[in-house]
Structures are given as C-alpha cells and as structure tokens.
Design a protein around this motif. Sequence first.
Motif, short mmCIF file in Angstrom:
data_model
loop_
_atom_site.label_atom_id
_atom_site.label_comp_id
_atom_site.label_asym_id
_atom_site.label_seq_id
_atom_site.Cartn_x
_atom_site.Cartn_y
_atom_site.Cartn_z
N VAL A 85 17.65 -30.79 52.07
CA VAL A 85 17.31 -29.44 51.61
C VAL A 85 16.07 -29.56 50.74
O VAL A 85 16.07 -30.29 49.74
CB VAL A 85 18.47 -28.80 50.81
N ILE A 86 15.02 -28.83 51.11
CA ILE A 86 13.76 -28.86 50.38
C ILE A 86 13.56 -27.47 49.78
O ILE A 86 13.56 -26.47 50.50
CB ILE A 86 12.59 -29.24 51.30
N THR A 87 13.39 -27.43 48.46
CA THR A 87 13.24 -26.17 47.75
C THR A 87 11.95 -26.20 46.96
O THR A 87 11.67 -27.17 46.27
CB THR A 87 14.43 -25.95 46.77
N ALA A 88 11.18 -25.12 47.06
CA ALA A 88 9.97 -24.95 46.25
C ALA A 88 10.11 -23.63 45.51
O ALA A 88 10.39 -22.60 46.13
CB ALA A 88 8.73 -24.95 47.13
N ILE A 102 8.88 -28.69 43.21
CA ILE A 102 9.52 -29.03 44.49
C ILE A 102 10.73 -29.92 44.24
O ILE A 102 10.65 -30.87 43.47
CB ILE A 102 8.52 -29.74 45.42
N LYS A 103 11.84 -29.60 44.89
CA LYS A 103 13.06 -30.37 44.74
C LYS A 103 13.57 -30.73 46.14
O LYS A 103 13.59 -29.89 47.03
CB LYS A 103 14.10 -29.55 43.98
N ILE A 104 14.01 -31.99 46.31
CA ILE A 104 14.55 -32.46 47.58
C ILE A 104 15.96 -32.98 47.34
O ILE A 104 16.16 -33.80 46.45
CB ILE A 104 13.68 -33.58 48.18
N GLU A 105 16.90 -32.50 48.13
CA GLU A 105 18.28 -32.96 48.04
C GLU A 105 18.69 -33.55 49.38
O GLU A 105 18.24 -33.08 50.43
CB GLU A 105 19.23 -31.78 47.78
N CYS A 106 19.57 -34.54 49.34
CA CYS A 106 20.16 -35.08 50.56
C CYS A 106 21.66 -35.22 50.32
O CYS A 106 22.07 -35.85 49.35
CB CYS A 106 19.54 -36.42 50.92
#
Length: 129
Positions: free
Chosen positions: A61-64, A51-55
């Motif tokens: 943006v949440i990517t799995a 899981i990666k979270i960007e701001c």
Amino acid sequence: MKLVPRNYYLDDLLDSFLSTEDDNKMKCDIYEKDGKYYIEMDVPGFQKNEIKIECNKGNIVITAEKTAEEKDEHKKYIRKERTYGKYQRSFYLGDVKEDEIEAKFENGILNIVVPKVDKEATKKYIEVK
C-alpha cells in the motif's frame, strides 16, 4: 476528405466527466525481473516525507498525503488548481520478502524493489511412511 478536429463538440466536457481526478495521480509500472518485482510510480508534487509504504502479507500500500498550505489573506488567487489530500494505491504481489523491500524517491518518481520468495525454498516435502 475532410478531417474532423480532435476537440469536436463537447469532447473536453465528456473527457472530464468520464475520467476521475485520481486518474492523473500516482501512475505506475510494475514488472518482474531476476526474482524481484519492480514498482516505478509517478508521485509528482510530493516530498519524500509525505510518502508512506506498507507491506502486509504481500499487499503493498503506497500512500501520498499533502496538507493544505496555510491561508495568506494577502494572496488573491486568479486560478488555483493544485489540490491537497490523500492519494493511495495498493497491489497484491503474493509471497514476498517483506524485510528486504527497498524504496527510493527521486525527482518525483518512487522506485520500489520487492524481492520474491523463492517457491522452491518454501516447498515442504512430506515423507511417506
């Protein structure tokens, strides 16, 4: 009075046709409380490292992403429903304190706390001369 059963004549077919596969992935609730946004997202079947979270400027943006397991020639699948790939959700939250965002992943649920920027602190008063 006769009741009609729920799955009446092609209901299942229409349900699967009208819905997308992503409808069942990464469902979430977002709420605001005490000057912070709270995001609670279901991410079943994923590990924390997938899981990666960007701001970026208030865009979260949440990517799995899960890669397919290696093929085993000795396995003969009767049914294979689990899919692999990339799932992504994004939200615009406005002015937030990007350096203070916290995230925790436990039991398939991702919890993100996003502190809001205090509107009073960002106001700039201009002196009239």
